[in-house]
Motif scaffolding. Structure first.
Motif, PDB file in Angstrom:
ATOM      1  N   MET A 208       0.719  -0.930  -0.288  1.00 34.57           N
ATOM      2  CA  MET A 208       0.006   0.184  -0.057  1.00 34.57           C
ATOM      3  C   MET A 208       1.049   1.059  -0.014  1.00 34.57           C
ATOM      4  N   LEU A 209       0.084   2.278  -0.829  1.00 31.76           N
ATOM      5  CA  LEU A 209       1.052   2.950  -1.087  1.00 31.76           C
ATOM      6  C   LEU A 209       1.072   3.866   0.240  1.00 31.76           C
ATOM      7  N   THR A 215      -4.865   7.344   4.950  1.00 37.54           N
ATOM      8  CA  THR A 215      -6.537   7.600   4.831  1.00 37.54           C
ATOM      9  C   THR A 215      -7.134   6.546   5.916  1.00 37.54           C
ATOM     10  N   LEU A 216      -6.600   5.573   5.172  1.00 36.00           N
ATOM     11  CA  LEU A 216      -7.529   3.867   6.129  1.00 36.00           C
ATOM     12  C   LEU A 216      -7.424   4.361   7.718  1.00 36.00           C
ATOM     13  N   LEU A 217      -5.966   5.061   7.711  1.00 30.58           N
ATOM     14  CA  LEU A 217      -6.220   4.891   9.580  1.00 30.58           C
ATOM     15  C   LEU A 217      -7.262   6.560  10.106  1.00 30.58           C
ATOM     16  N   GLU A 218      -7.129   6.929   9.219  1.00 25.87           N
ATOM     17  CA  GLU A 218      -8.025   8.481   9.733  1.00 25.87           C
ATOM     18  C   GLU A 218      -9.327   7.818   9.991  1.00 25.87           C
ATOM     19  N   LYS A 219      -9.754   7.427   8.496  1.00 25.52           N
ATOM     20  CA  LYS A 219     -11.360   6.765   8.653  1.00 25.52           C
ATOM     21  C   LYS A 219     -11.392   5.199   9.327  1.00 25.52           C
ATOM     22  N   PHE A 224      -7.998  -1.353  12.518  1.00 28.23           N
ATOM     23  CA  PHE A 224      -6.684  -2.265  12.471  1.00 28.23           C
ATOM     24  C   PHE A 224      -6.402  -2.957  14.242  1.00 28.23           C
ATOM     25  N   ALA A 225      -6.715  -3.758  14.017  1.00 31.08           N
ATOM     26  CA  ALA A 225      -6.643  -5.215  15.133  1.00 31.08           C
ATOM     27  C   ALA A 225      -5.018  -4.063  16.511  1.00 31.08           C
TER      28      ALA A 225
END
Ligand SMILES: CC(C)(COP(=O)(O)OP(=O)(O)OC[C@H]1O[C@@H](n2cnc3c(N)ncnc32)[C@H](O)[C@@H]1OP(=O)(O)O)[C@@H](O)C(=O)NCCC(=O)NCCS
Length: 426
Positions: A208-209, A215-219, A224-225
């Protein structure tokens, strides 16, 4: 190991020689039986003149010591409050672990040294809570580490920080790893942990870029485990600090480290700082890769078997999809200009990289090329992926009569009875 594996590894050498890798190992990995193999892999990296710094954690050891002594540790990972008793456990646990690592490196004839290269200050009082002996990495002693690295010594860095007054603080090892990678301008940071990589919503992230990860971490931070959230956040921080590639791999899997560094079929998660995949025309040196890729397809009767000579003859028609300089897919566009037709052929995506949109990108690429060449239609022949070309590529079923005469003749001779598909370009 097969000689072909060695060839695969050798292509990376110029890229990595004299570069620095930071390997950050969780405490639980050090006591795993596979750790000896990881150290063997470190020895391989060293033999290729890659500079290696080993950072380690100690959470598992602190927990084990606390259980032994019936103490409740105030925090395990150096992120919360470290009281005096927990600091004592951290000192014992971390030092034992460093020693074990030094022993293991010695067993592989590697010179190594435990360092006090992390300069720390107290994390202090946050929202009214005094974090006591938890430290914040203030600075990394780059000169010390560079001196050791220049002498071929592997610096080992425990999750402990030192201040100018002779005090020691417990620091988080993920934090240390990022700070050291940043300070030494490392090209790779490899987190070796006890999960197969980063998971989001239960799904393993292969590559992943960094901007996508952020963005994933923000949203979706909650998806995430907990045990890997820190790795995800620190992977992001490392890329932002200039580290090009951050890997998260499972330390309990044999050959995990080498497979991750030296193959495009890494076992864990790769977070990368810049766009690193692209399509380019095939060169002479790619003939072998094309042959290997298309051979896999030929074995399952998806593609026609092509010899080296056949590929070489029409090499100008081939394109390679490259990830981090590794060919992972290929395609060819054979033009029949006099008939205004082109044939998309030899589309093959390595199974390790399927379902990431690479096939679609290659189809789009060939379609654009065909348009540039002024062709009227793009044909393709398929035995097992015809629905793929229809649903993902916008092709429609056609008949062998649509093939240019010379191609039709070959079609009849092959006896493969492939379906013919067409996409009108004009
Ligand atoms: C077919 C192939 C090119 C697809 O490449 P890819 O990069 O994995 O595909 P993409 O990521 O672009 O697309 C994935 C989608 O296609 C679907 N798909 C993959 N292979 C398929 C097939 N053989 N038939 C139908 N659909 C297929 C996937 O299920 C996925 O669907 P979804 O997006 O709805 O979940 C690849 O699997 C391959 O190389 N196969 C072997 C060789 C071959 O058959 N080549 C074509 C002959 S020229």
């Amino acid at each position: 190991m097969k000689p072909t594996d060695l060839r695969g590894i050798l292509q990376y050498i110029p890229q990595f020689r004299e570069r620095t890798f930071i390997i950050s190992v969780d405490g639980a990995v050090v006591t795993d039986e596979n750790f000896a193999n990881i150290l063997l892999d470190v020895a391989v990296l060293r033999s290729l003149n890659i500079r290696v710094v080993l950072v380690h954690g100690a959470s598992a050891q602190i927990q084990a010591l606390a259980d032994e002594q019936h103490i409740k540790p105030s925090n395990l990972d150096g992120g919360g409050v470290t009281d005096a008793a927990t600091l004592k456990l951290a000192l014992t646990g971390a030092n034992r672990l460093t020693h074990e690592i030094l022993e293991g490196l010695s067993a592989n004839d590697l010179r190594a040294a435990c360092t006090n290269a992390v300069i720390a200050h107290p994390l202090g009082i946050l929202q009214g809570v005094d974090h006591l002996f938890t430290g914040k990495v203030e600075r990394v002693d780059v000169e010390l580490l560079q001196t050791l690295l220049a002498q071929g010594i592997v610096p080992v860095i425990p999750p402990l920080g030192f201040d100018g007054d002779g005090k020691t603080y417990r620091v988080n090892s993920d934090n240390v790893a990022v700070a050291v990678a940043d300070a030494l301008k490392a090209v790779k940071l490899i987190f070796i942990t006890t999960t197969d990589g980063l998971f989001c919503r239960g799904k393993l992230i292969r590559q992943m870029l960094v901007s996508e990860l952020e963005t994933l971490l923000e949203k979706n931070k909650d998806e995430f485990a907990a045990e890997i959230l820190s790795k995800a956040q620190h992977a992001g921080a490392a890329c932002r600090a200039g580290v090009q590639r951050v890997h998260v791999i499972n330390g309990r899997v044999d050959e995990g480290l080498l497979a991750e560094v030296f193959s495009n079929e890494g076992i864990g998660t790769l977070i990368y700082a810049n766009e690193y995949q692209h399509i380019r025309p095939a060169k002479k040196k790619d003939v072998r890769a094309i042959q290997l890729l298309t051979q896999k397809g030929a074995q399952s009767d998806e593609l026609v078997k092509r010899t080296r000579g056949v590929i070489e003859k029409s090499l100008g028609d081939y394109f390679i999809f490259e990830i981090d300089k590794n060919p992972v897919a290929c395609v060819a566009l054979h033009a029949y200009a006099e008939h205004g037709k082109g044939e998309l052929a030899s589309l093959y995506v390595n199974p390790s990289h399927e379902n990431q949109g690479i096939g679609r990108k290659l189809i789009q690429f060939v379609e654009n090329k065909a348009r540039e060449m002024g062709l009227n239609e793009l044909l393709t022949l398929s035995t097992q992926a015809f629905t793929y070309f229809q649903s993902k590529g916008g092709f429609a079923e056609a008949s062998p009569d649509d093939l240019p005469p010379a191609r039709r003749e070959k079609y009849d001779q092959s006896g493969r009875n492939s379906k013919v598909l067409v996409k009108k370009l004009k």
